[in-house]
Scaffold this motif. Structure first.
Motif: not given
Lengths: 315, 461
Positions: A59-60, A62-63, A66-67, A72-75, A121, A254, A289-290
């Protein structure tokens, strides 16, 4: 280490995630050995697939990923993060003694990643990687490195195909094509590029390669410092292609649906530090829609294109 | 109203006999979503305010099918916020599945931030300026911004202005080793230098709130929150984040005996018995909460639930600087004013959500309302304001158990209360009614009244 047989191909399951720095060291040693002994490498691709089970995201890390990339630090795991998770297994295939091309100095020309469903994750994943589609290129030999990521139920969740060029390396029996049939370019662009109006400007510091190495684990010396890059014949260090591609994916944002395909073609390396102009154009379906976003990155001073690619819904 | 002397008669004279919302349309709470709250330094240590707010927002969007929707407005805020996150809420919207054409603004009113976003957006809906909105808040005590010292800040700014090398060197020569020490945020009041806990300790002692009463309130908070989780109350109010599915501060197995063993941490130099412990004070917490608001028509068009209406809200502030009132006592004044305006008394409420900044805050507020002298001299009433039925207080737990990521608390409470009101529907022929009271730094407080939807008799939501 265990093995499974799938048709004619055998999957060698690795006991643990291979260390990329050990792979790079071993690759250097293999290259030296081949140079000294004059041993001829194999001429075909190895059939074997390499696999790793029970892979989980940290997780660390991953964050941090993402940063750095502007997500965004999502799951759920960014597609580029899954690429990084699979990368050591994929590299271990290129590091096999029976792989005919030299791992060090291979150029990442093109990458495609299909994400079929978002990966949380906490999921335990199985990664299987192999090489295929060895073919000639006017500048050397091309090969596709394929990685598949499955969940605990054996469902395919992500598939990546990375095309690499071994420049100046011609294998007997592999023809040089007159024209590239699959859009992979090794030399200059096929059509003159005239830069569009940019939608963003990236200012990439000299530490961009080190920072991406820190979150992806890809410590290829060509990305780390001027000195380590010079040792491999480059004038300065260059940004990781997957850093540029992942950042472009983050900027698409997104709007991309859960299942999408993400493709990038690398043309000219980004020498660090650098400014990169970016243009993202989005097309929408009749319902608003995209549908897809196309991105292009270039050098704002020289006007030379660094990369282009797309993110599109996956049907 | 400097002395906060407001008699019900005066209130009615100024405001008229009718509640101020008469003649405008309703603003309804459609639902809410938050992420579990995490103790600081825990599961969300590396997550930023923007990450957490986006996570809560995306959960809300998914729950109510708002992908690619252009909402009227999104308002949220954070108390501990770096200046580079000036557009925190807008950035969260851009990173969410909402239409990028949804406007957003940041708001900051210390711990009242979340409730104030609800009231401000509800007013816009009532006035017909917008049809839908998301209110919310987020805070991270783990990922708090750290500023450079004043000395270093001045040097850096002057350095930027210096044109020549000698001028730059001269500016740099002013740097002293002490300037390197960073300036981290704390919960101290700028004008008194006292921390919030020390301020509350003064109030707790003033109202003679016992250690036992504070521990009991904390115990009930944990017990009620644990029971709410066990019966699935939060299933449609919360989305997991970073592996957490419940608030990490929750201690379902805590007991009065365990709470009694904790050493006091605030009010140790007051000369009276120190009663405030880590158990009956809220810990530093990370988290985010959001609330979806809309007009009745907007909700109906989409087939969305209408849980409760935002009836009215009131802000108050006290002159705490020289001790006239306790720092966190503003709600003790805001609630009597709000109820007078709406022709209500404490007996007209089925739920009381009094934010537990500290157990002592809740108990001091209740003690003030029950005090004859306070009622007469400070509230301008004939006697005590009144007392509440304690069995209606924080029935699904509050901040002592859940934790308190400052700006996120308002959204947590509004969404939970709206659901409780919806579940209760009607009481004695009137819609179920709830009171929210939130104290805030700077001697402020924001309070609100919510009612179950539908308001009309015999109509089913």
């Amino acid at each position: 280490m265990s093995t499974d047989t799938d048709g004619s191909r055998q999957t060698v399951f690795l006991p643990e995630a291979p260390s990329l720095s050990m792979l790079y060291l071993n690759a250097a040693a293999t290259a030296a050995r081949r140079r000294i002994s004059g041993a001829r490498p194999a001429t075909g691709l190895p059939d074997a697939r390499h696999g790793l089970r029970g892979v989980k995201a940290d997780v660390e890390k991953l964050t941090a990923f993402q940063h750095l990339l502007g997500e965004t630090a999502g799951d759920f795991l960014p597609s580029g993060f899954i690429h990084a998770l699979a990368f050591p297994v994929a590299m271990s295939v290129l590091n096999r003694d029976d792989f005919p091309l030299p791992l060090l100095g291979m150029i990442h020309l093109r990458n495609r990643a299909d994400q079929y469903r978002a990966v949380h994750f906490s999921e335990s994943l199985e990664i299987v990687a192999w090489v295929e589609n060895l073919r000639g290129h006017r500048a050397g030999s091309l090969v596709d490195l394929v990685a598949e990521v499955r969940d605990n139920d054996g469902v395919l969740r992500w598939k990546g195909v990375s095309s690499y060029l071994a420049k100046g390396f011609f294998l007997p029996g592999v023809d040089k094509p007159g024209v590239d049939t699959d859009g992979v370019q090794g030399g200059g662009p096929e059509t003159p590029f005239s830069p569009p109006v940019p939608t963003a400007l990236w200012a990439l510091g000299v530490d961009t390669g080190r920072n991406y190495a820190g979150v992806s684990g890809d410590f290829n010396p060509i990305h780390l410092s001027v000195l380590s890059a010079k040792a491999l014949g480059l004038k300065r260090s260059i940004a990781h292609g997957m850093y540029l591609a992942s950042r472009a994916l983050a900027e698409v944002g997104p709007a991309r649906s859960e299942a999408f395909t993400w493709e990038v073609m690398f043309e000219a390396p980004v020498f660090l530090p650098a400014r990169v102009s970016l243009e993202i154009s989005t097309s929408r379906s009749a319902g608003g829609h995209w549908d897809r976003s196309d991105f292009t990155g270039w050098n704002p001073r020289s006007g030379r294109r660094h990369f282009r690619g797309s993110v599109a819904t996956l049907d | 109203m400097p002395e906060a002397a407001l008699s019900p008669e005066e209130g009615h004279e100024q405001q008229g006999q009718h509640a101020p919302h008469a003649g405008v349309r309703k603003a309804v709470v459609i639902g809410g979503n938050r992420i579990p709250f995490a103790r600081s330094g825990g599961a969300y240590t590396r997550s930023s305010n923007q990450d957490m707010l986006t996570a809560a927002l995306d959960g809300l969007i998914a729950r109510f099918g708002l992908q690619e929707e252009r909402l009227g407005e999104v308002a949220a805020g954070a108390v501990l916020k770096h200046s580079r996150h000036f557009n925190l809420t807008r950035e969260a919207v851009l990173g969410s599945a909402l239409s990028a054409e949804t406007p957003a603004y940041d708001l900051q009113q210390a711990c009242a931030t979340g409730l104030e976003t609800v009231l401000g957006l509800a007013n816009k809906i009532k006035l017909g300026q917008i049809d839908s909105a998301v209110a919310g808040g987020v805070d991270s005590a783990s990922d708090a911004p750290i500023a450079v010292s004043e000395g270093l800040r001045e040097v850096l700014l002057d350095l930027n202005r210096a044109k020549t090398l000698p001028a730059r060197l001269k500016v740099l020569s002013r740097l002293r080793p002490k300037d390197i020490a960073p300036d981290a945020p704390d919960t101290g009041e700028p004008r008194t230098g006292l921390s919030m806990g020390e301020h509350q300790a003064l109030t707790t002692a003033q109202w003679k709130i016992t250690r036992e009463a504070q521990d009991e309130l904390a115990y009930n908070s944990h017990r009620n929150l644990a029971a709410a989780y066990d019966r699935g109350f939060f299933d449609d109010l919360l989305t997991p984040y970073r592996g957490l599915t419940r608030d990490s501060n929750l201690r379902p197995d805590t007991s009065l005996e365990k709470l009694a063993t904790l050493k006091p941490v605030f009010g140790k130099t007051l000369g009276t018995e120190a009663t405030m412990t880590a158990g009956n004070s809220t810990p530093l917490t990370d988290g985010a909460a959001t609330v979806l608001l809309g007009s009745e028509e907007w909700a109906d068009e989409r087939g969305l639930p209408k849980l409760a209406t935002i009836v009215d809200g009131e802000a108050a502030a006290v002159d705490f600087v020289h001790g006239k009132d306790g720092l966190l006592m503003a709600p003790a004044f805001a609630v009597p004013r709000l109820l007078a305006r709406n022709g209500l008394t404490l007996a007209d409420f089925d739920f009381f959500e009094i934010h537990e900044a500290f157990a002592g805050t809740v108990l001091s507020t209740l003690a003030a309302w029950e005090d004859e002298d306070f009622g007469r001299s400070r509230l301008g009433l004939p006697g005590a304001f009144g007392s509440i039925d304690r069995s209606r207080l924080n029935v699904n737990g509050s901040s002592l158990a859940a934790g308190h990521p400052f700006a996120a608390t308002g959204g947590r409470i509004v969404a939970s209360l709206a659901k409780m009101l919806h579940d209760r529907r009607r009481v004695d022929g009137r819609p179920a009614r709830g009171l929210i009271s939130i104290c805030a730094a700077g001697g402020q407080g924001v309070v609100a009244v919510l009612e179950a939807y539908p308001a009309a008799e015999g109509v089913q939501a």
